[in-house]
Enzyme design. Sequence first.
Site, PDB file in Angstrom:
ATOM      1  N   LYS A 181      45.502  10.891  33.938  1.00 23.50           N
ATOM      2  CA  LYS A 181      45.356   9.787  34.876  1.00 23.50           C
ATOM      3  C   LYS A 181      43.887   9.407  34.925  1.00 23.50           C
ATOM      4  CE  LYS A 181      45.903   8.712  39.752  1.00 23.50           C
ATOM      5  NZ  LYS A 181      46.505   9.137  41.014  1.00 23.50           N
ATOM      6  N   LYS A 235      48.562   7.308  32.684  1.00 19.58           N
ATOM      7  CA  LYS A 235      48.419   6.272  33.701  1.00 19.58           C
ATOM      8  C   LYS A 235      46.989   5.774  33.742  1.00 19.58           C
ATOM      9  CE  LYS A 235      48.540   5.915  38.679  1.00 19.58           C
ATOM     10  NZ  LYS A 235      48.677   6.610  39.919  1.00 19.58           N
TER      11      LYS A 235
HETATM   12  C1  PBG Z   1      47.345   8.771  43.867  1.00 21.83           C
HETATM   13  C2  PBG Z   1      48.124   7.683  43.234  1.00 21.83           C
HETATM   14  C3  PBG Z   1      47.601   6.497  42.737  1.00 21.83           C
HETATM   15  C4  PBG Z   1      48.674   5.737  42.281  1.00 21.83           C
HETATM   16  C5  PBG Z   1      49.802   6.486  42.457  1.00 21.83           C
HETATM   17  N1  PBG Z   1      49.450   7.690  43.066  1.00 21.83           N
HETATM   18  C6  PBG Z   1      46.279   5.975  42.435  1.00 21.83           C
HETATM   19  C7  PBG Z   1      45.061   6.265  43.041  1.00 21.83           C
HETATM   20  O1  PBG Z   1      44.372   7.157  42.584  1.00 21.83           O
HETATM   21  O2  PBG Z   1      44.714   5.525  43.987  1.00 21.83           O
HETATM   22  C8  PBG Z   1      48.496   4.377  41.696  1.00 21.83           C
HETATM   23  C9  PBG Z   1      49.673   3.604  41.445  1.00 21.83           C
HETATM   24  C10 PBG Z   1      49.408   2.186  41.226  1.00 21.83           C
HETATM   25  O3  PBG Z   1      48.268   1.692  41.196  1.00 21.83           O
HETATM   26  O4  PBG Z   1      50.413   1.486  41.080  1.00 21.83           O
HETATM   27  N2  PBG Z   1      48.110   9.531  44.715  1.00 21.83           N
END
Ligand code: PBG
Length: 313
Positions: A181, A235
């Site tokens: 991620k 991601k």
């Molecule tokens: C963190 C989390 C994030 C997303 C899902 N779970 C991102 C972040 O680090 O702010 C992002 C999903 C999206 O942008 O659609 N718990």
Amino acid sequence: MRDLVADTRVDVRDLIAPLFVREGIDAPIPINSLPGVVQHSVESLRREVGELAELGVKSIMVFGIPEHKDAVGSQSCAADGVAQLALQQLRADVGDDVVLVADLCVDEYTDHGHCGIIDEHGNVDNDATLALYAAAAVAQADAGAHMVAPSGMMDGQVAAIRAALDSAGHTNIPIMAYSSKYASGLYGPFREAVDVTSAGGGDRKGYQQDWRNGREALVEVAGDIAQGADIVMVKPAVTYLDVISSVRSAVDIPVAAYHVSGEYAMIKAAAANGWIDGDVVALEQLTAIKRAGAGIILTYLTRWFAEGAGGLR
Ligand code: PBG
């Protein structure tokens, strides 16, 4: 004939719909930067999941937004936390007909907006956070989640969660790890969706990956698999197709990719201006993600796709 020879087909069964449930509301609240996506009440979430199931969507992911946030995100592991209450109801509604995935993180629950516990220097304390994730995993599985999906990028999180689930008797609950991620600029609308307002919580470079590093993704993925991950995720998706592709060639377990909020919002915004054909670009992007190697796609486009993708499928 083009259909006959096409080598990539997106299927509704590949898709997971991310859904938001917010405590203390009785009607859905639209999310400005995610047109068509809402913060659900528990009741409207139940209706949405029922409708999605009718449309053939077999998997959803739940994010909870608590009424009260605190320093340690305690509502993430409370039996009566909003996500747990929603999961309980959903499981009673759908049984095993829809896979209920629980996003497992605490940024929606902390008042500082970080994905973990903050130490006295203002840094996220990796190891202290693991205990919190372990407790959240057990609370989610107790509530009826079929699968948990840790998204916090703490080192060792998969092992900690696997051990906690196993010792609580949840040996059959798989882990879909957000393994690779990136500290992306594409999460902006998501942060509106979960009410993460603090400036501090916006900078996650301490635990999320640097976009200059592709090979590092394989280290993260291998680490998560060694710790017991059943599915690994990359991601965001479209900006990281090379990473999806190299992960797909490196592992033999399912690979997922998250088409994140900013990717969705860019399509919606450009389409609203008449600058692109939103349906075409949406289908093009989902197809690209699958072609790169992700067999599972988390996307806010799930309902649109299930309804026929604007007539394109
Ligand atoms: C963190 C989390 C994030 C997303 C899902 N779970 C991102 C972040 O680090 O702010 C992002 C999903 C999206 O942008 O659609 N718990």
